[in-house]
Design a protein around this motif. Structure first.
Motif, PDB file in Angstrom:
ATOM      1  N   MET A 207      15.244   7.320 -12.028  1.00  0.00           N
ATOM      2  CA  MET A 207      15.887   7.391 -10.716  1.00  0.00           C
ATOM      3  C   MET A 207      16.708   6.165 -10.326  1.00  0.00           C
ATOM      4  N   GLY A 208      16.530   5.052 -11.012  1.00  0.00           N
ATOM      5  CA  GLY A 208      17.167   3.820 -10.569  1.00  0.00           C
ATOM      6  C   GLY A 208      16.367   3.172  -9.460  1.00  0.00           C
ATOM      7  N   SER A 209      16.930   2.134  -8.861  1.00  0.00           N
ATOM      8  CA  SER A 209      16.222   1.372  -7.837  1.00  0.00           C
ATOM      9  C   SER A 209      16.130   2.161  -6.527  1.00  0.00           C
ATOM     10  N   PRO A 210      14.952   2.181  -5.876  1.00  0.00           N
ATOM     11  CA  PRO A 210      14.816   2.920  -4.614  1.00  0.00           C
ATOM     12  C   PRO A 210      15.469   2.183  -3.456  1.00  0.00           C
ATOM     13  N   LYS A 211      15.780   2.938  -2.403  1.00  0.00           N
ATOM     14  CA  LYS A 211      16.363   2.292  -1.220  1.00  0.00           C
ATOM     15  C   LYS A 211      15.300   1.650  -0.347  1.00  0.00           C
ATOM     16  N   SER A 212      14.047   2.114  -0.474  1.00  0.00           N
ATOM     17  CA  SER A 212      12.944   1.468   0.240  1.00  0.00           C
ATOM     18  C   SER A 212      11.637   1.795  -0.461  1.00  0.00           C
ATOM     19  N   VAL A 213      10.636   0.932  -0.241  1.00  0.00           N
ATOM     20  CA  VAL A 213       9.321   1.093  -0.857  1.00  0.00           C
ATOM     21  C   VAL A 213       8.259   0.918   0.223  1.00  0.00           C
ATOM     22  N   HIS A 214       7.303   1.827   0.256  1.00  0.00           N
ATOM     23  CA  HIS A 214       6.219   1.773   1.237  1.00  0.00           C
ATOM     24  C   HIS A 214       4.894   1.667   0.487  1.00  0.00           C
ATOM     25  N   ALA A 215       4.142   0.607   0.746  1.00  0.00           N
ATOM     26  CA  ALA A 215       2.912   0.332   0.007  1.00  0.00           C
ATOM     27  C   ALA A 215       1.686   0.594   0.870  1.00  0.00           C
ATOM     28  N   PHE A 216       0.637   1.143   0.245  1.00  0.00           N
ATOM     29  CA  PHE A 216      -0.621   1.433   0.923  1.00  0.00           C
ATOM     30  C   PHE A 216      -1.776   0.935   0.057  1.00  0.00           C
ATOM     31  N   SER A 217      -2.786   0.358   0.701  1.00  0.00           N
ATOM     32  CA  SER A 217      -3.962  -0.111  -0.014  1.00  0.00           C
ATOM     33  C   SER A 217      -5.207   0.220   0.794  1.00  0.00           C
TER      34      SER A 217
END
Length: 343
Positions: A207-217
């Motif tokens: 997909m290539g580089s994402p426009k945003s990343v959301h992390a959950f832990s």
């Protein structure tokens, strides 16, 4: 050709071509502390018609595995000063890997750098760009790149069999023992940073580089380790969800990678099994319309493909398929997805 064999046959032909070369390439290894270190050396030694091991560097003196038996023990300075050593496998602890890689590059060596490369993004970026400037290769140790099922996936996406990609669902977990938890707990990115980087690399290959990343832990244990993580990578018309659970007793068999598009779906389950479920709206790439289950033969040596490809690159027969921009984007995305990004 039978679909079960065409990728394995291609790899075998590549190996025979390399073995026909008149001179072996010299390679060294620095460090034996990475989780993949012994496996990488076993693979290199198993390709003895292609690679000659000049020696290993292990400052801690802990290279006790039988896979290192009979190899020269060298200092780093001596290994890097050898003009006939063309490549170095960097298999140190993660904390030391990027600085070690930079010294190898400054000595004019191609490197195989085991994942994920560095705790710090600026350090990783500087190293990767320095290699690019010097015309040297940095092959990241993401073994899924050379897995036949993933090679088929990359081909399917490249040739448009699946149409426009709308979603990716991936998981790479395990049940971590106390020793592993103790090693991973100090890492800001926890288990995701150390393990899910493999599938993150595959997502960005597709997909290539994402426009945003959301992390959950949402940690399960009480030892401070990030052991249950999820990331959502957002694209213009797609999302990729990656899970990494180190408290999963069935983490191995549940490892998966599923790509869905407007014209089809390709699912790899379990991750390194070679088992693929392919569903197509129309016949593509020699596969029929509808759903079919495939079994692609996976080499017994999971790392051999990496060092077969590296030999071609060192000999100038090809360029690595993953460039500096890709590796830098993957490293940033992994840090963001693991909740360890520092702007």
């Amino acid at each position: 050709m039978n679909r079960r064999h065409f990728i394995a046959t291609t790899a075998a032909l590549a190996a025979s071509s390399l073995q026909a070369s008149s001179q072996r390439l010299k390679i060294g290894q620095i460090g034996t502390q990475h989780a993949h270190a012994g496996g990488k050396m076993q693979s290199i030694r198993g390709l003895g018609d292609i690679w000659e091991v000049a020696g290993i560097v292990e400052p801690s003196g802990q290279a006790k595995s039988e896979v290192y038996a009979g190899l020269n023990r060298l200092t780093e300075a001596k290994l890097l000063a050898m003009p006939d050593v063309k490549a170095v496998a960097v298999e140190t602890a993660i904390e030391d890997s990027c600085a070690t890689a930079m010294r190898c590059i400054q000595a004019g060596k191609h490197i195989h750098l085991d994942k994920p490369g560095s705790l710090d993004h600026t350090t990783f970026k500087d190293m990767r760009l320095e290699a690019e400037k010097r015309g040297l290769t940095v092959q990241m140790g993401y073994m899924l790149r050379y897995n036949p099922a993933f090679e088929l996936l990359f081909k399917a996406v490249r040739e448009g069999w699946l149409g426009e990609i709308t979603e990716i669902d991936a998981a790479m977990g395990k049940l971590a023992d106390p020793k592993t938890r103790a090693q991973l707990a100090p890492l800001p990115g926890g288990g995701f940073f150390e393990l899910a980087c493999h599938v993150t690399d595959a997502v960005l290959t597709v997909m290539g580089s994402p426009k945003s990343v959301h992390a959950f832990s949402t940690p399960v244990g009480s030892d401070g380790m990030k052991d249950n993580q999820m990331a959502v990578l957002e694209y213009a018309k797609a999302t990729a969800v990656i899970r990494c659970n180190h408290a999963d007793p069935f983490g191995g068999p549940r490892r998966r990678f599923n790509v869905t598009g407007t014209e089809g779906t390709l699912e790899i389950l379990p991750l390194e099994s070679g088992r693929v479920n392919l569903s197509l709206n129309k016949a593509s790439g020699g596969f029929k319309k509808g759903t079919q289950s495939l079994f692609l033969e996976v080499p017994k040596d999971r790392y051999a493909g990496e060092f077969l490809d590296l030999a071609k690159i060192v000999r100038g027969e090809k360029k690595l398929a993953w460039d500096a921009k890709h590796d830098i984007d993957v490293h940033e995305t992994v840090l963001r997805a693991a909740g360890a990004w520092k702007p």
